[in-house]
Design a protein around this motif. Structure first.
Motif, mmCIF file in Angstrom:
data_model
loop_
_atom_site.group_PDB
_atom_site.id
_atom_site.type_symbol
_atom_site.label_atom_id
_atom_site.label_comp_id
_atom_site.label_asym_id
_atom_site.label_seq_id
_atom_site.Cartn_x
_atom_site.Cartn_y
_atom_site.Cartn_z
ATOM 1 N N TYR A 22 -40.939 64.825 -27.143
ATOM 2 C CA TYR A 22 -41.431 64.865 -25.777
ATOM 3 C C TYR A 22 -42.741 64.102 -25.717
ATOM 4 C CZ TYR A 22 -38.101 68.562 -24.558
ATOM 5 O OH TYR A 22 -36.960 69.286 -24.326
ATOM 6 N N GLU B 115 -46.178 63.704 -23.261
ATOM 7 C CA GLU B 115 -46.907 64.324 -22.159
ATOM 8 C C GLU B 115 -48.137 63.492 -21.825
ATOM 9 O OE1 GLU B 115 -47.847 68.405 -22.869
ATOM 10 O OE2 GLU B 115 -45.774 69.076 -22.547
ATOM 11 N N ARG C 255 -44.206 64.996 -18.184
ATOM 12 C CA ARG C 255 -43.482 65.186 -19.438
ATOM 13 C C ARG C 255 -42.144 64.475 -19.384
ATOM 14 N NH1 ARG C 255 -40.425 70.276 -21.466
ATOM 15 N NH2 ARG C 255 -40.813 70.324 -23.708
ATOM 16 N N TYR D 147 -38.604 63.177 -22.035
ATOM 17 C CA TYR D 147 -37.896 63.130 -23.321
ATOM 18 C C TYR D 147 -37.873 61.682 -23.778
ATOM 19 C CZ TYR D 147 -34.185 64.112 -26.752
ATOM 20 O OH TYR D 147 -33.464 64.271 -27.908
ATOM 21 N N THR E 65 -44.246 67.336 -29.594
ATOM 22 C CA THR E 65 -44.768 66.929 -28.288
ATOM 23 C C THR E 65 -45.927 65.980 -28.546
ATOM 24 O OG1 THR E 65 -44.138 68.978 -27.172
ATOM 25 C CG2 THR E 65 -45.865 67.668 -26.155
#
Length: 313
Positions: A125, A127, A132, A134, A203
């Motif tokens: 992910y 951010e 956000r 994928y 992330t």
């Protein structure tokens, strides 16, 4: 007996982010790890004092080692410093503002053990400012050629690499101002096999003060990649991939306010691989209006991807 993973965390002016990064490792279901924190702040700076204070909370942990540079040397050299001190069979990198899911190491160690590969990476992910999305990483079938075609690398926090392979290629190239992860993976994947885990195990935080949002460093990085790997592109007749490098270089020159340099590199991209309507549009629009349309497009694309993935979760 489980193999030891060395997790290298370079830190610079982000002392407040370190506890979350460290907890991200401590929360792993795979427990055979050591952490090496490499402090790249200047010795007498306030940032060094803050980082030292944070790290004092972990002084009793035998699994956590704290190394301080004698001067600011950059994240690339900080990772190499960690590599020199590593005792693990595998090397993982975690930027101090990125986070892992708890099964990241478990799944990657298992993948390397079962496949015999030396490189493992996953989807992730991304951010940025509350948005956000994928991100699907490139396929692992002939990763070397795939990376040359793609024109950029894989986030270092998504990697697990055998220590032997990392040391065999002498780690990161400290002469590059950015794109070190891309250059590292090109040199690794040219010699070693890779396996991809097709799910997001990290992330990745895009930050305004990070290199990901620094167009000057990015432009210099792409320029360095072109100089270093241009002959490989030509040898393999990967002219579309080489054109993407010149296009990316032009994009970051444009975002840096260097319109004339951007025009020059867009033209070079077209001379390498002419049939690219996208580059033609960027050339014309950038020539007329500068960086504003490109910045607007990039933000809208990020917003679109974020909205799409949030609807699925």
């Amino acid at each position: 007996m489980n193999k030891l993973v060395t997790v290298i965390i370079p830190t610079f002016k982000r002392a407040n982010a370190l506890p979350k990064a460290i907890e991200s490792v401590k929360n792993q279901s795979y427990k055979e790890w050591e952490i090496i924190i490499v402090d790249d702040n200047a010795p007498l700076s306030e940032e060094r004092k803050l980082t030292t204070k944070v790290m004092s909370e972990y002084s009793d942990s035998a699994q956590i080692k704290y190394i301080c540079h004698s001067e600011n040397k950059g994240a690339c050299q900080a990772r190499n410093t960690g590599l020199e001190a590593a005792r693990g069979d595998y090397i993982a990198f975690l930027d101090d503002d990125d986070l892992w899911i708890e099964t990241k190491l478990d799944k990657q160690v298992s993948a390397l053990n079962s496949s015999g590969a030396d490189i493992c990476y996953s989807d992730m992910y991304q951010e940025y400012k509350g948005l956000r999305r994928y991100f699907t990483c490139v396929n692992d079938n002939d990763l070397y050629v795939s990376l040359l075609k793609q024109g950029f690398g894989i986030c270092t926090s998504a990697l697990l690499i055998s220590t032997q392979a990392m040391r065999a290629i002498n780690g990161f190239d400290n002469s590059l101002p950015s794109m070190q992860d891309y250059d590292l993976l090109l040199r690794l994947s040219k010699k070693y096999n890779a396996i991809r885990i097709a799910e997001p195990l990290i992330t990745y935080q895009l930050a305004d003060d990070g290199i990901s949002c620094n167009p000057v460093n990015k432009a210099n990085g792409h320029f360095g990649i072109i100089n270093k790997h241009q002959e490989e592109y030509k040898r393999l007749a990967l002219y579309r991939g080489l054109a993407r490098q010149f296009e990316s270089l032009a994009d970051f020159e444009l975002r840096s306010g260097n319109r004339l340099k951007a025009i020059k590199h867009y033209l070079k991209a077209l001379s390498v691989f002419f049939t690219s309507p996208r580059v033609l549009v960027k050339l014309v629009v950038g020539s007329l209006f500068g960086k504003a349309p490109l910045e607007y497009y990039l933000m809208k694309r990020l917003e679109h991807e974020s909205t799409r993935i949030e609807r699925k979760t």
